[in-house]
Design a protein around this motif. Structure first.
Motif, PDB file in Angstrom:
ATOM      1  N   VAL A  94      59.993  14.573   6.224  1.00  0.00           N
ATOM      2  CA  VAL A  94      60.426  14.713   7.614  1.00  0.00           C
ATOM      3  C   VAL A  94      59.790  13.660   8.508  1.00  0.00           C
ATOM      4  O   VAL A  94      60.465  13.000   9.301  1.00  0.00           O
ATOM      5  CB  VAL A  94      60.117  16.121   8.147  1.00  0.00           C
ATOM      6  CG1 VAL A  94      60.380  16.195   9.644  1.00  0.00           C
ATOM      7  CG2 VAL A  94      60.975  17.146   7.431  1.00  0.00           C
ATOM      8  N   ASP A  95      58.455  13.474   8.413  1.00  0.00           N
ATOM      9  CA  ASP A  95      57.790  12.520   9.283  1.00  0.00           C
ATOM     10  C   ASP A  95      58.329  11.115   9.071  1.00  0.00           C
ATOM     11  O   ASP A  95      58.516  10.358  10.026  1.00  0.00           O
ATOM     12  CB  ASP A  95      56.281  12.557   9.053  1.00  0.00           C
ATOM     13  CG  ASP A  95      55.656  13.814   9.633  1.00  0.00           C
ATOM     14  OD1 ASP A  95      56.352  14.528  10.372  1.00  0.00           O
ATOM     15  OD2 ASP A  95      54.481  14.082   9.347  1.00  0.00           O
ATOM     16  N   ASP A 103      54.070  13.009  19.459  1.00  0.00           N
ATOM     17  CA  ASP A 103      53.923  12.008  18.407  1.00  0.00           C
ATOM     18  C   ASP A 103      53.191  12.548  17.187  1.00  0.00           C
ATOM     19  O   ASP A 103      53.055  11.842  16.191  1.00  0.00           O
ATOM     20  CB  ASP A 103      53.148  10.794  18.942  1.00  0.00           C
ATOM     21  CG  ASP A 103      53.893  10.085  20.060  1.00  0.00           C
ATOM     22  OD1 ASP A 103      55.133  10.083  20.001  1.00  0.00           O
ATOM     23  OD2 ASP A 103      53.232   9.551  20.972  1.00  0.00           O
ATOM     24  N   ASP A 104      52.701  13.780  17.279  1.00  0.00           N
ATOM     25  CA  ASP A 104      51.900  14.335  16.191  1.00  0.00           C
ATOM     26  C   ASP A 104      52.749  14.573  14.949  1.00  0.00           C
ATOM     27  O   ASP A 104      53.948  14.856  15.041  1.00  0.00           O
ATOM     28  CB  ASP A 104      51.271  15.664  16.616  1.00  0.00           C
ATOM     29  CG  ASP A 104      50.308  15.487  17.768  1.00  0.00           C
ATOM     30  OD1 ASP A 104      49.725  14.393  17.881  1.00  0.00           O
ATOM     31  OD2 ASP A 104      50.154  16.436  18.560  1.00  0.00           O
ATOM     32  N   PRO A 105      52.147  14.467  13.767  1.00  0.00           N
ATOM     33  CA  PRO A 105      52.889  14.746  12.534  1.00  0.00           C
ATOM     34  C   PRO A 105      53.473  16.155  12.537  1.00  0.00           C
ATOM     35  O   PRO A 105      52.948  17.055  13.193  1.00  0.00           O
ATOM     36  CB  PRO A 105      51.825  14.586  11.440  1.00  0.00           C
ATOM     37  CG  PRO A 105      50.782  13.715  12.051  1.00  0.00           C
ATOM     38  CD  PRO A 105      50.758  14.045  13.510  1.00  0.00           C
ATOM     39  N   SER A 106      54.539  16.347  11.812  1.00  0.00           N
ATOM     40  CA  SER A 106      55.210  17.644  11.773  1.00  0.00           C
ATOM     41  C   SER A 106      54.305  18.698  11.151  1.00  0.00           C
ATOM     42  O   SER A 106      53.515  18.414  10.254  1.00  0.00           O
ATOM     43  CB  SER A 106      56.509  17.561  10.965  1.00  0.00           C
ATOM     44  OG  SER A 106      57.397  16.647  11.555  1.00  0.00           O
ATOM     45  N   ILE A 141      60.988  23.494  11.437  1.00  0.00           N
ATOM     46  CA  ILE A 141      61.253  22.092  11.753  1.00  0.00           C
ATOM     47  C   ILE A 141      62.603  21.658  11.193  1.00  0.00           C
ATOM     48  O   ILE A 141      63.417  21.032  11.893  1.00  0.00           O
ATOM     49  CB  ILE A 141      60.129  21.201  11.202  1.00  0.00           C
ATOM     50  CG1 ILE A 141      58.792  21.527  11.887  1.00  0.00           C
ATOM     51  CG2 ILE A 141      60.485  19.730  11.375  1.00  0.00           C
ATOM     52  CD1 ILE A 141      58.758  21.222  13.368  1.00  0.00           C
ATOM     53  N   HIS A 142      62.875  21.991   9.931  1.00  0.00           N
ATOM     54  CA  HIS A 142      64.154  21.606   9.326  1.00  0.00           C
ATOM     55  C   HIS A 142      65.330  22.222  10.079  1.00  0.00           C
ATOM     56  O   HIS A 142      66.323  21.551  10.355  1.00  0.00           O
ATOM     57  CB  HIS A 142      64.191  22.031   7.850  1.00  0.00           C
ATOM     58  CG  HIS A 142      63.543  21.050   6.927  1.00  0.00           C
ATOM     59  ND1 HIS A 142      62.182  20.883   6.865  1.00  0.00           N
ATOM     60  CD2 HIS A 142      64.071  20.171   6.038  1.00  0.00           C
ATOM     61  CE1 HIS A 142      61.899  19.949   5.976  1.00  0.00           C
ATOM     62  NE2 HIS A 142      63.025  19.507   5.455  1.00  0.00           N
TER      63      HIS A 142
END
Length: 499
Positions: free
Chosen positions: A125-126, A424-427, A442-443
């Protein structure tokens, strides 16, 4: 045991004790009322997990399970094998089983959209956020083979759940354990209470005593004398279904390795492909759509192929006191959300497993009861938030979907994930130990159409769109094409040959 600890144990109410069978004393008596999926799975698990207990299951003379076909989550097979001790080579051939790699949601959010909800989430994702030229689901090997009615051999052990016929599930479990428990076919006529239940008086004239009573009697929850009920109708928007079965016409095309939940004018329609037939139903709000109109809509949707349709009513809810004194409510008596994300059986298994763990110690007390109730409330709340999120983007202009738009309330959980997607943080791909964690959220939010900012991350070197694009085509495309011929097998061939 010290004298003090003996005195402390003696203060525990009689019904909370499990009497030791290794000293020749009387067994703990677990009484289950209700013979549906929740009742028989409870009996099987307690029989296997609590060897010091005697199990009694009471069901009506004519049991009336719903049996519309069920889609499960990944924990179902593990529960049957580890909690119940059933061999996979038996139950996989006994329940009209097919495999489930995920759920496809046509027309959710907007017409033409088709979110895909898998069980396994590749850690992409990221990286994908820096190059969003293609859909996220198209980067998943399991999605691509599922759309072709194929299975990925590499994910057969842990990547797929099951579709099952619940009537055949009950028949299988009953056949395995009926001679190892006391099975009584009669209705409960009266209940003797004294700080909990002491005994049940049956229509047949029998009296059944017990130490722990498992309430699997459905939404009426007949064994509890008080309920702390939480109404979920302000967060969930459907309360009725018309359901039935459809025979296959093009089995090679229609027997898919996934569930379809299709958003339609009056709500949504499920399609669960079992080995010999399709389970289907239209889920709607009875204050917006008349059940007879819903029957006509579903019949027309399937071009008249449906058999007799049942009307199923519920009010979305859960009880805060699912364990009350010596009564544990499991299944519909504990609560019901809606079948959108296969939470029904999953919450049944969670209740059974957690109760068995608490009872394994040899006794229970108020702390165990409070812990159980807190955990199950947390599970129902997290599932409610996740299902609620599915309705957060609506473009259809029909009475039902306008009702949803007018009444929609976004949860704090969804607000948290949306805020994170805009940073901006990682998922956040982990989460609490619930049925749906960060990866699910998230998905789904991405596929529903919510924007996500490119993420900074430290787990790989692809920190720019050019690098990601290169990796995207060299690595993922290899997974989806070159290795496909070796790893993929037709779903229908697997079902007919191996199941």
């Amino acid at each position: 045991r010290s004298e003090d600890s003996c005195e402390q144990f003696d203060r525990i109410p009689l019904f909370a004790r499990i009497r030791s069978y290794d000293r020749g004393e009387e067994l703990m008596e677990v009484v289950i009322v209700g013979g549906g999926t929740a009742g028989w799975l409870s009996a099987a698990a307690f029989l296997h997990e609590l060897p010091f207990a005697s199990i009694t299951l009471i069901d009506k003379e004519e049991s009336t399970p719903v049996s519309v076909g069920e889609a499960t989550l990944l924990g179902f097979e593990r529960f049957l094998k580890e909690r119940c001790g059933f061999p996979p080579e038996e139950y996989l051939r006994s329940m009209d089983v097919t495999l489930k790699g995920g759920i496809l949601f046509p027309d959710w959010g907007m017409d033409g959209n088709a979110p895909w909800h898998p069980f396994t989430f590749p850690n992409i994702v990221d990286k994908w956020t820096t190059y969003q030229g293609e859909s996220l689901e198209s980067q998943m090997a399991l999605y691509n083979c599922s759309m072709k009615n194929q299975l990925d051999r590499n994910q057969l052990d842990g990547g797929y759940a099951l579709h099952v016929d619940c009537l055949k599930l009950i028949e299988y479990v009953k056949g395995k354990i009926e001679d190892k428990i006391t099975f009584i076919q009669s209705e409960v006529k009266d209940i003797r209470r004294d700080n909990g239940i002491r005994s049940l008086f049956l229509k047949s004239g029998k009296t059944v005593r017990g130490d722990v009573f498992i309430d699997c009697t459905g939404v009426d929850s007949l064994l509890k004398d008080k309920r702390k009920r939480v109404d979920l109708s302000d967060r969930l928007y459907v309360d009725t279904a018309v359901a039935g079965h459809v025979d296959y016409i093009e089995r090679h095309r229609e027997l898919r390795p996934f569930v379809v939940c299709h958003a339609v004018d009056d709500g949504w329609i499920w399609n669960i492909p079992l080995k010999s037939k399709i389970g289907t139903g239209l889920v709607f709000n009875r204050n917006v759509t008349d059940p007879e109109d819903a029957k006509s809509y579903l019949s027309n949707y399937w071009n008249g192929r449906t058999d007799e349709l049942k009307v199923l009513n519920w009010n979305p809810y859960y009880d805060k006191n699912q364990w009350d004194r010596n009564v544990i409510s499991i299944g519909l008596s504990a609560g019901f959300i809606e079948p959108l994300e296969s939470t029904g059986i999953a919450l049944i298994l969670e209740g059974i497993s957690t109760a068995a763990t608490k009872l394994k110690t040899g006794y229970f007390n108020d702390c165990d009861i409070e812990c159980y109730n807190s955990w199950m409330v947390s599970m129902f709340e997290s599932c409610t938030d996740f299902v609620n999120m599915h309705y957060s983007k609506v473009t259809k202009d029909t009475p039902f979907w306008n009702y949803v738009k007018d009444n929609y309330k976004m949860s704090e959980t969804q607000e948290f994930y949306l805020d994170h997607m805009n940073s901006d943080d990682p998922s956040i791909m982990g989460g609490k130990d619930h049925l749906f964690g960060g990866a699910n959220w998230i998905h789904w939010l991405i596929m529903l159409g919510f924007p996500i900012k490119p993420k900074s991350y430290h787990i790989c070197e692809w920190n720019d769109p050019t690098g990601w694009k290169s990796m995207h085509h060299s690595t993922l495309r290899r997974d989806l094409t070159i290795e496909a011929s070796e790893n993929f097998i037709d779903h229908i061939q697997f079902v007919d040959s191996y199941l």
